[in-house]
Design a protein around this motif. Sequence first.
Motif, PDB file in Angstrom:
ATOM      1  N   ARG A   1      19.318  35.094   7.032  1.00 53.40           N
ATOM      2  CA  ARG A   1      18.237  34.777   6.094  1.00 53.40           C
ATOM      3  C   ARG A   1      17.934  33.287   6.145  1.00 53.40           C
ATOM      4  N   ASP A   2      16.682  32.948   5.934  1.00 55.94           N
ATOM      5  CA  ASP A   2      16.280  31.560   5.726  1.00 55.94           C
ATOM      6  C   ASP A   2      15.529  31.528   4.405  1.00 55.94           C
ATOM      7  N   ASN A   3      16.231  31.141   3.347  1.00 58.15           N
ATOM      8  CA  ASN A   3      15.617  31.173   2.025  1.00 58.15           C
ATOM      9  C   ASN A   3      14.476  30.176   1.900  1.00 58.15           C
ATOM     10  N   THR A   4      14.524  29.090   2.655  1.00 53.93           N
ATOM     11  CA  THR A   4      13.439  28.098   2.578  1.00 53.93           C
ATOM     12  C   THR A   4      12.133  28.672   3.107  1.00 53.93           C
ATOM     13  N   LYS A   5      12.254  29.681   3.968  1.00 54.89           N
ATOM     14  CA  LYS A   5      11.060  30.301   4.546  1.00 54.89           C
ATOM     15  C   LYS A   5      10.852  31.720   4.026  1.00 54.89           C
ATOM     16  N   SER A   6      11.701  32.153   3.090  1.00 52.49           N
ATOM     17  CA  SER A   6      11.625  33.532   2.573  1.00 52.49           C
ATOM     18  C   SER A   6      11.561  34.523   3.730  1.00 52.49           C
ATOM     19  N   THR A   7      12.464  34.350   4.656  1.00 60.02           N
ATOM     20  CA  THR A   7      12.413  35.149   5.882  1.00 60.02           C
ATOM     21  C   THR A   7      13.773  35.738   6.200  1.00 60.02           C
ATOM     22  N   LEU A   8      13.736  36.963   6.671  1.00 55.74           N
ATOM     23  CA  LEU A   8      14.921  37.681   7.109  1.00 55.74           C
ATOM     24  C   LEU A   8      14.797  37.920   8.607  1.00 55.74           C
ATOM     25  N   TYR A   9      15.911  37.808   9.317  1.00 55.19           N
ATOM     26  CA  TYR A   9      15.899  37.996  10.765  1.00 55.19           C
ATOM     27  C   TYR A   9      16.894  39.075  11.175  1.00 55.19           C
ATOM     28  N   LEU A  10      16.634  39.678  12.321  1.00 48.46           N
ATOM     29  CA  LEU A  10      17.612  40.545  12.967  1.00 48.46           C
ATOM     30  C   LEU A  10      17.602  40.208  14.447  1.00 48.46           C
ATOM     31  N   GLN A  11      18.647  39.534  14.880  1.00 43.34           N
ATOM     32  CA  GLN A  11      18.800  39.221  16.295  1.00 43.34           C
ATOM     33  C   GLN A  11      19.541  40.372  16.956  1.00 43.34           C
ATOM     34  N   MET A  12      18.951  40.916  18.007  1.00 48.50           N
ATOM     35  CA  MET A  12      19.514  42.084  18.667  1.00 48.50           C
ATOM     36  C   MET A  12      19.785  41.753  20.137  1.00 48.50           C
ATOM     37  N   HIS A  13      21.022  41.944  20.538  1.00 51.16           N
ATOM     38  CA  HIS A  13      21.418  41.727  21.933  1.00 51.16           C
ATOM     39  C   HIS A  13      21.982  43.028  22.500  1.00 51.16           C
ATOM     40  N   SER A  14      22.101  43.052  23.828  1.00 54.58           N
ATOM     41  CA  SER A  14      22.684  44.202  24.521  1.00 54.58           C
ATOM     42  C   SER A  14      22.067  45.505  24.043  1.00 54.58           C
ATOM     43  N   LEU A  15      20.754  45.517  23.989  1.00 50.98           N
ATOM     44  CA  LEU A  15      20.055  46.687  23.469  1.00 50.98           C
ATOM     45  C   LEU A  15      20.279  47.906  24.351  1.00 50.98           C
ATOM     46  N   LYS A  16      20.342  49.064  23.692  1.00 54.74           N
ATOM     47  CA  LYS A  16      20.579  50.336  24.356  1.00 54.74           C
ATOM     48  C   LYS A  16      19.407  51.271  24.082  1.00 54.74           C
ATOM     49  N   PRO A  17      19.193  52.256  24.931  1.00 53.55           N
ATOM     50  CA  PRO A  17      18.108  53.215  24.658  1.00 53.55           C
ATOM     51  C   PRO A  17      18.231  53.867  23.284  1.00 53.55           C
ATOM     52  N   GLU A  18      19.447  54.081  22.808  1.00 53.36           N
ATOM     53  CA  GLU A  18      19.619  54.698  21.499  1.00 53.36           C
ATOM     54  C   GLU A  18      19.242  53.772  20.344  1.00 53.36           C
ATOM     55  N   ASP A  19      18.945  52.510  20.625  1.00 56.06           N
ATOM     56  CA  ASP A  19      18.431  51.615  19.593  1.00 56.06           C
ATOM     57  C   ASP A  19      16.932  51.792  19.380  1.00 56.06           C
ATOM     58  N   THR A  20      16.311  52.588  20.215  1.00 56.30           N
ATOM     59  CA  THR A  20      14.875  52.824  20.095  1.00 56.30           C
ATOM     60  C   THR A  20      14.555  53.455  18.755  1.00 56.30           C
ATOM     61  N   ALA A  21      13.666  52.814  17.992  1.00 56.65           N
ATOM     62  CA  ALA A  21      13.315  53.289  16.651  1.00 56.65           C
ATOM     63  C   ALA A  21      12.256  52.372  16.061  1.00 56.65           C
ATOM     64  N   MET A  22      11.711  52.812  14.930  1.00 52.02           N
ATOM     65  CA  MET A  22      10.912  51.924  14.102  1.00 52.02           C
ATOM     66  C   MET A  22      11.886  51.190  13.188  1.00 52.02           C
ATOM     67  N   TYR A  23      11.775  49.883  13.145  1.00 47.63           N
ATOM     68  CA  TYR A  23      12.660  49.063  12.326  1.00 47.63           C
ATOM     69  C   TYR A  23      11.907  48.554  11.103  1.00 47.63           C
ATOM     70  N   PHE A  24      12.568  48.691   9.957  1.00 45.84           N
ATOM     71  CA  PHE A  24      11.972  48.300   8.689  1.00 45.84           C
ATOM     72  C   PHE A  24      12.855  47.277   7.997  1.00 45.84           C
ATOM     73  N   CYS A  25      12.259  46.297   7.351  1.00 43.04           N
ATOM     74  CA  CYS A  25      13.035  45.473   6.440  1.00 43.04           C
ATOM     75  C   CYS A  25      12.799  45.974   5.025  1.00 43.04           C
ATOM     76  N   ALA A  26      13.789  45.747   4.175  1.00 44.21           N
ATOM     77  CA  ALA A  26      13.740  46.255   2.820  1.00 44.21           C
ATOM     78  C   ALA A  26      14.476  45.300   1.893  1.00 44.21           C
ATOM     79  N   SER A  27      14.107  45.373   0.627  1.00 45.12           N
ATOM     80  CA  SER A  27      14.742  44.537  -0.387  1.00 45.12           C
ATOM     81  C   SER A  27      15.038  45.376  -1.615  1.00 45.12           C
ATOM     82  N   GLY A  28      16.214  45.143  -2.204  1.00 43.18           N
ATOM     83  CA  GLY A  28      16.603  45.913  -3.377  1.00 43.18           C
ATOM     84  C   GLY A  28      17.646  45.185  -4.188  1.00 43.18           C
TER      85      GLY A  28
END
Length: 123
Positions: free
Chosen positions: A74-101
Amino acid sequence: DVQLVESGGGSVQAGGSLRLTCVVSGYTYYIRDHCTAWFRQAPGKERELVASIYTGHNKPDYADSVKGRFTISRDNTKSTLYLQMHSLKPEDTAMYFCASGPYCELRPTTYNYWGQGTQVTVS
């Protein structure tokens, strides 16, 4: 209104990397403890929690399937959330959503706010 807007998805070959970004607007991102998370949903499958981070302790948590490969931050100064993804696999294929709760939990219904999603395709 609270808005979460994701970006950064795309098509990559197996073993590649992507960084997803989620910009949050409409409320003070850091004013109270809450959870921000990344979910994903592949066709015909349920939405699953990939990674989450709670502001109260700032300790990230990951699904077993992505541990060691994905990093949430997270970068609170930018109100931004990140997801760094490495070594991606075919099974990672999907729609990715961010959420807050209010707190981090596996159930999608716990989360009040959702982005529109960004597609990740790994071949």
